[in-house]
Design a protein around this motif. Structure first.
Motif, PDB file in Angstrom:
ATOM      1  N   LEU A  28     -30.344  51.668  63.176  1.00 25.89           N
ATOM      2  CA  LEU A  28     -31.673  52.097  62.766  1.00 25.89           C
ATOM      3  C   LEU A  28     -31.609  53.570  62.388  1.00 25.89           C
ATOM      4  N   ALA A  29     -32.466  54.000  61.472  1.00 24.14           N
ATOM      5  CA  ALA A  29     -32.586  55.423  61.180  1.00 24.14           C
ATOM      6  C   ALA A  29     -33.327  56.083  62.335  1.00 24.14           C
ATOM      7  N   THR A  30     -32.768  57.165  62.875  1.00 26.68           N
ATOM      8  CA  THR A  30     -33.408  57.866  63.981  1.00 26.68           C
ATOM      9  C   THR A  30     -34.618  58.653  63.485  1.00 26.68           C
ATOM     10  N   ARG A  31     -35.733  58.516  64.202  1.00 28.33           N
ATOM     11  CA  ARG A  31     -36.944  59.279  63.916  1.00 28.33           C
ATOM     12  C   ARG A  31     -37.385  60.002  65.179  1.00 28.33           C
ATOM     13  N   ARG A  32     -37.474  61.313  65.103  1.00 27.06           N
ATOM     14  CA  ARG A  32     -37.860  62.103  66.266  1.00 27.06           C
ATOM     15  C   ARG A  32     -39.302  61.846  66.688  1.00 27.06           C
ATOM     16  N   GLU A  33     -40.120  61.287  65.773  1.00 27.86           N
ATOM     17  CA  GLU A  33     -41.540  61.065  66.065  1.00 27.86           C
ATOM     18  C   GLU A  33     -41.804  59.682  66.644  1.00 27.86           C
TER      19      GLU A  33
END
Length: 269
Positions: A28-33
């Motif tokens: 998965l693409a990491t998202r800080r939010e």
């Protein structure tokens, strides 16, 4: 089944083990939010691709180098899978003494890959240089004993390519791929040569310098997206192993008993 999650700066790798067998590997693409619930939905959908669900899981382990993600991820697993995961960090049993100063400053992913590399590629005589081509390119040194000795952190090739595009107004963004020749005959070829062959030079140079500082022979194990390109172009890489992160998480979980198992649910927040 064991859920293993490695949260990196760019991507999050998810694996499910049945015993020692890796049933699935997902990215998965990491998202800080990410919120707790968004993470739960993302994990559920990802597991669904492998025809699995939270109900199939009874254990979990997490390595995370993106602090804002760790809390929501832990809460998602507690609330929706009834598992408080084992988190790779200070105090965890790895089977490998950490000689870094201070030990807690070493990224969890670096320890995990070092543990797996030693387990999979040890021979009793050689130490290891583990080169991980991620957002940053890291070089981690493992003694034959084994001990985690330390390493090197360099900007990843993707960071280098982005910086060149952003800071040099007339240079285009290019695909990171091996050009036909070192001497570029056009701008795209020249940039690709600088990125690929320049980066190979960085890798070879650092490996040579590391070997000159230690008192034992080293094998070089490479992992990550750029590893295969470097291995094809350079004799400095002895083996490419893309299974290190998830395998390392499985090994560390096994060395910590029942920690990170189903039924350790906290009160939901």
């Amino acid at each position: 089944m064991l859920l293993a999650v490695d949260v990196g700066n760019s991507h999050t790798t998810v694996g499910v083990f049945e015993g020692e067998v890796l049933r699935c590997e997902l990215r998965l693409a990491t998202r800080r939010e990410w919120t707790r619930d968004e993470l739960a939905v993302g994990l559920r959908q990802a597991l669904g691709l492998a025809q699995l669900d939270f109900s199939a899981l009874d254990q979990a382990i997490v390595a995370c180098v993106v602090p804002p993600v760790l809390g929501p991820l832990t809460e998602a697993l507690v609330r929706y899978a009834d598992i408080e995961p084992l988190v790779v960090g200070p105090g965890i049993r790895t089977g490998m003494p950490i000689r870094y100063d201070p030990p807690q400053d070493v990224g969890a992913d670096r320890i995990v890959t070092a543990v797996a590399a030693h387990e999979r590629h040890r021979d009793g005589e050689h130490g290891l240089i583990v080169v991980d081509f991620g957002t940053a390119t890291t070089f981690d040194v493992v003694t034959p004993r084994p001990e985690y000795l330390g390493g090197v952190i360099a900007p990843g090739i993707g960071i280098a390519a982005d910086a060149l595009f952003e800071r040099a107004a007339k240079l285009p963004r290019v695909d990171i791929s091996r050009p036909d020749r070192v001497v570029g005959r056009n701008t795209v070829g020249a940039i690709q040569s600088g990125l690929v062959y320049g980066y190979i030079g960085l890798v070879e140079g650092l490996i040579a310098r590391i070997r000159s500082e230690v008192d034992w022979p080293c094998r070089v194990v490479a992992t990550g997206g750029f590893a295969s390109i470097v291995a094809r172009e350079s004799s400095a890489i002895d083996v490419v192993d893309d299974a290190l992160v998830l395998e390392g998480l499985r090994l560390i979980h096994g060395r910590n008993g029942a920690t990170g198992s189903r039924g350790t649910k906290r009160a939901p927040s």
